[in-house]
Write a protein that holds these residues in place. Sequence first.
Motif, PDB file in Angstrom:
ATOM      1  N   LYS A  27      -3.879  15.109  -7.793  1.00  0.00           N
ATOM      2  CA  LYS A  27      -2.526  15.106  -8.370  1.00  0.00           C
ATOM      3  C   LYS A  27      -1.616  14.160  -7.593  1.00  0.00           C
ATOM      4  O   LYS A  27      -0.846  13.389  -8.192  1.00  0.00           O
ATOM      5  CB  LYS A  27      -1.935  16.516  -8.372  1.00  0.00           C
ATOM      6  N   ALA A  28      -1.691  14.206  -6.267  1.00  0.00           N
ATOM      7  CA  ALA A  28      -0.842  13.340  -5.440  1.00  0.00           C
ATOM      8  C   ALA A  28      -1.196  11.869  -5.631  1.00  0.00           C
ATOM      9  O   ALA A  28      -0.310  11.024  -5.783  1.00  0.00           O
ATOM     10  CB  ALA A  28      -0.973  13.731  -3.970  1.00  0.00           C
ATOM     11  N   VAL A  29      -2.482  11.554  -5.639  1.00  0.00           N
ATOM     12  CA  VAL A  29      -2.929  10.167  -5.800  1.00  0.00           C
ATOM     13  C   VAL A  29      -2.487   9.614  -7.155  1.00  0.00           C
ATOM     14  O   VAL A  29      -1.990   8.487  -7.252  1.00  0.00           O
ATOM     15  CB  VAL A  29      -4.473  10.071  -5.642  1.00  0.00           C
ATOM     16  N   CYS A  30      -2.624  10.419  -8.202  1.00  0.00           N
ATOM     17  CA  CYS A  30      -2.339   9.939  -9.556  1.00  0.00           C
ATOM     18  C   CYS A  30      -0.853   9.800  -9.858  1.00  0.00           C
ATOM     19  O   CYS A  30      -0.489   9.294 -10.917  1.00  0.00           O
ATOM     20  CB  CYS A  30      -3.038  10.837 -10.573  1.00  0.00           C
ATOM     21  N   ARG A  31       0.002  10.187  -8.939  1.00  0.00           N
ATOM     22  CA  ARG A  31       1.444   9.948  -9.092  1.00  0.00           C
ATOM     23  C   ARG A  31       1.808   8.497  -8.764  1.00  0.00           C
ATOM     24  O   ARG A  31       2.960   8.096  -8.898  1.00  0.00           O
ATOM     25  CB  ARG A  31       2.242  10.871  -8.168  1.00  0.00           C
ATOM     26  N   HIS A  32       0.835   7.733  -8.302  1.00  0.00           N
ATOM     27  CA  HIS A  32       1.069   6.369  -7.839  1.00  0.00           C
ATOM     28  C   HIS A  32       0.138   5.401  -8.563  1.00  0.00           C
ATOM     29  O   HIS A  32      -0.759   5.816  -9.290  1.00  0.00           O
ATOM     30  CB  HIS A  32       0.799   6.288  -6.328  1.00  0.00           C
ATOM     31  N   ASP A  33       0.352   4.122  -8.311  1.00  0.00           N
ATOM     32  CA  ASP A  33      -0.599   3.102  -8.737  1.00  0.00           C
ATOM     33  C   ASP A  33      -1.826   3.291  -7.852  1.00  0.00           C
ATOM     34  O   ASP A  33      -1.805   2.944  -6.661  1.00  0.00           O
ATOM     35  CB  ASP A  33       0.012   1.711  -8.546  1.00  0.00           C
ATOM     36  N   VAL A  34      -2.895   3.871  -8.400  1.00  0.00           N
ATOM     37  CA  VAL A  34      -4.047   4.262  -7.580  1.00  0.00           C
ATOM     38  C   VAL A  34      -4.679   3.074  -6.863  1.00  0.00           C
ATOM     39  O   VAL A  34      -5.252   3.239  -5.785  1.00  0.00           O
ATOM     40  CB  VAL A  34      -5.108   5.050  -8.397  1.00  0.00           C
ATOM     41  N   SER A  35      -4.544   1.891  -7.421  1.00  0.00           N
ATOM     42  CA  SER A  35      -5.144   0.715  -6.784  1.00  0.00           C
ATOM     43  C   SER A  35      -4.442   0.349  -5.483  1.00  0.00           C
ATOM     44  O   SER A  35      -4.956  -0.467  -4.715  1.00  0.00           O
ATOM     45  CB  SER A  35      -5.127  -0.478  -7.740  1.00  0.00           C
ATOM     46  N   GLU A  36      -3.283   0.964  -5.199  1.00  0.00           N
ATOM     47  CA  GLU A  36      -2.545   0.697  -3.970  1.00  0.00           C
ATOM     48  C   GLU A  36      -2.597   1.863  -2.978  1.00  0.00           C
ATOM     49  O   GLU A  36      -2.031   1.781  -1.889  1.00  0.00           O
ATOM     50  CB  GLU A  36      -1.082   0.372  -4.295  1.00  0.00           C
ATOM     51  N   VAL A  37      -3.283   2.952  -3.338  1.00  0.00           N
ATOM     52  CA  VAL A  37      -3.309   4.149  -2.491  1.00  0.00           C
ATOM     53  C   VAL A  37      -4.349   4.020  -1.383  1.00  0.00           C
ATOM     54  O   VAL A  37      -5.507   3.686  -1.630  1.00  0.00           O
ATOM     55  CB  VAL A  37      -3.600   5.417  -3.329  1.00  0.00           C
ATOM     56  N   ILE A  38      -3.899   4.319  -0.164  1.00  0.00           N
ATOM     57  CA  ILE A  38      -4.795   4.470   0.985  1.00  0.00           C
ATOM     58  C   ILE A  38      -4.622   5.903   1.474  1.00  0.00           C
ATOM     59  O   ILE A  38      -3.501   6.348   1.732  1.00  0.00           O
ATOM     60  CB  ILE A  38      -4.469   3.475   2.115  1.00  0.00           C
ATOM     61  N   LEU A  39      -5.722   6.624   1.563  1.00  0.00           N
ATOM     62  CA  LEU A  39      -5.700   7.979   2.102  1.00  0.00           C
ATOM     63  C   LEU A  39      -5.961   7.913   3.599  1.00  0.00           C
ATOM     64  O   LEU A  39      -6.868   7.198   4.043  1.00  0.00           O
ATOM     65  CB  LEU A  39      -6.739   8.860   1.411  1.00  0.00           C
ATOM     66  N   ILE A  40      -5.176   8.650   4.354  1.00  0.00           N
ATOM     67  CA  ILE A  40      -5.320   8.709   5.808  1.00  0.00           C
ATOM     68  C   ILE A  40      -5.658  10.154   6.131  1.00  0.00           C
ATOM     69  O   ILE A  40      -4.827  11.044   5.952  1.00  0.00           O
ATOM     70  CB  ILE A  40      -4.024   8.272   6.511  1.00  0.00           C
ATOM     71  N   ALA A  41      -6.892  10.377   6.569  1.00  0.00           N
ATOM     72  CA  ALA A  41      -7.369  11.752   6.729  1.00  0.00           C
ATOM     73  C   ALA A  41      -8.012  11.967   8.087  1.00  0.00           C
ATOM     74  O   ALA A  41      -8.951  11.268   8.442  1.00  0.00           O
ATOM     75  CB  ALA A  41      -8.383  12.077   5.633  1.00  0.00           C
ATOM     76  N   PRO A  42      -7.511  12.931   8.832  1.00  0.00           N
ATOM     77  CA  PRO A  42      -8.200  13.347  10.050  1.00  0.00           C
ATOM     78  C   PRO A  42      -8.961  14.652   9.817  1.00  0.00           C
ATOM     79  O   PRO A  42      -8.643  15.426   8.909  1.00  0.00           O
ATOM     80  CB  PRO A  42      -7.043  13.575  11.028  1.00  0.00           C
ATOM     81  N   SER A  43      -9.977  14.869  10.625  1.00  0.00           N
ATOM     82  CA  SER A  43     -10.631  16.161  10.731  1.00  0.00           C
ATOM     83  C   SER A  43     -11.172  16.656   9.386  1.00  0.00           C
ATOM     84  O   SER A  43     -11.891  15.936   8.697  1.00  0.00           O
ATOM     85  CB  SER A  43      -9.646  17.139  11.381  1.00  0.00           C
TER      86      SER A  43
ATOM     87  N   SER B 259       0.812  -1.209   0.000  1.00  0.00           N
ATOM     88  CA  SER B 259       0.000   0.000   0.000  1.00  0.00           C
ATOM     89  C   SER B 259       0.850   1.265   0.000  1.00  0.00           C
ATOM     90  O   SER B 259       1.951   1.295   0.530  1.00  0.00           O
ATOM     91  CB  SER B 259      -0.911   0.032   1.226  1.00  0.00           C
ATOM     92  N   ILE B 260       0.287   2.298  -0.597  1.00  0.00           N
ATOM     93  CA  ILE B 260       0.886   3.629  -0.604  1.00  0.00           C
ATOM     94  C   ILE B 260       0.010   4.483   0.295  1.00  0.00           C
ATOM     95  O   ILE B 260      -1.156   4.738  -0.015  1.00  0.00           O
ATOM     96  CB  ILE B 260       0.931   4.193  -2.029  1.00  0.00           C
ATOM     97  N   ASN B 261       0.538   4.893   1.442  1.00  0.00           N
ATOM     98  CA  ASN B 261      -0.231   5.629   2.445  1.00  0.00           C
ATOM     99  C   ASN B 261       0.013   7.123   2.305  1.00  0.00           C
ATOM    100  O   ASN B 261       1.108   7.605   2.580  1.00  0.00           O
ATOM    101  CB  ASN B 261       0.163   5.159   3.845  1.00  0.00           C
ATOM    102  N   LEU B 262      -1.020   7.840   1.869  1.00  0.00           N
ATOM    103  CA  LEU B 262      -0.930   9.285   1.704  1.00  0.00           C
ATOM    104  C   LEU B 262      -1.770   9.964   2.777  1.00  0.00           C
ATOM    105  O   LEU B 262      -2.964   9.682   2.912  1.00  0.00           O
ATOM    106  CB  LEU B 262      -1.419   9.701   0.317  1.00  0.00           C
ATOM    107  N   ILE B 263      -1.143  10.865   3.517  1.00  0.00           N
ATOM    108  CA  ILE B 263      -1.810  11.561   4.613  1.00  0.00           C
ATOM    109  C   ILE B 263      -2.408  12.861   4.101  1.00  0.00           C
ATOM    110  O   ILE B 263      -1.744  13.636   3.417  1.00  0.00           O
ATOM    111  CB  ILE B 263      -0.813  11.820   5.762  1.00  0.00           C
TER     112      ILE B 263
END
Length: 176
Positions: free
Chosen positions: A52-68, A2-6
Amino acid sequence: MSINLIVPGIGNSSSQHWQSLWEKQFPDNFSRIEQEVWDTPTCSDWIETIEKAVCRHDVSEVILIAPSLGCVAVNHWAKRFGTPIKGALLVAPSDCEAATYTFDTKGFAPIPLDKLSFKSVVVASTNDYYVSFERAKHFAESWGSELVNIGAKDHINADAGFGEWQEGLEFLKKLN
């Protein structure tokens, strides 16, 4: 893997926030999506930056970590772009429609209530100043998210005593 983007909320996150600590502890596994404007955000700008940030990666491996407010941004992003990511960990979603939410934000309300097209987990506290538990539960149900009630833990940030937040890393595993 997984690619974890905050996706931090308003004001970004302090160096003592669990997101920042995860980045420091696991620099190869977590990276922050940097917004141009943190304190008076415009939703359309934030969601374009997310895309833009998500599409720099293999989107099928992206997990977004979002607070608030990041949770609200992720839902606006999902509604507008529909990019098929792996999942999202949505922590302490801010209710920017509530009277208690007095930050200077533009375009985040109304909060989308569409079902997300990817797996998601909403982690909520029963005494969060920025979202009632009932409202967090409503968000989770609308978004098709698993809801995790962690009890009376305030806003799940550094001010509430959350440091490295190992429990949050366990919740993240639900998305893999």
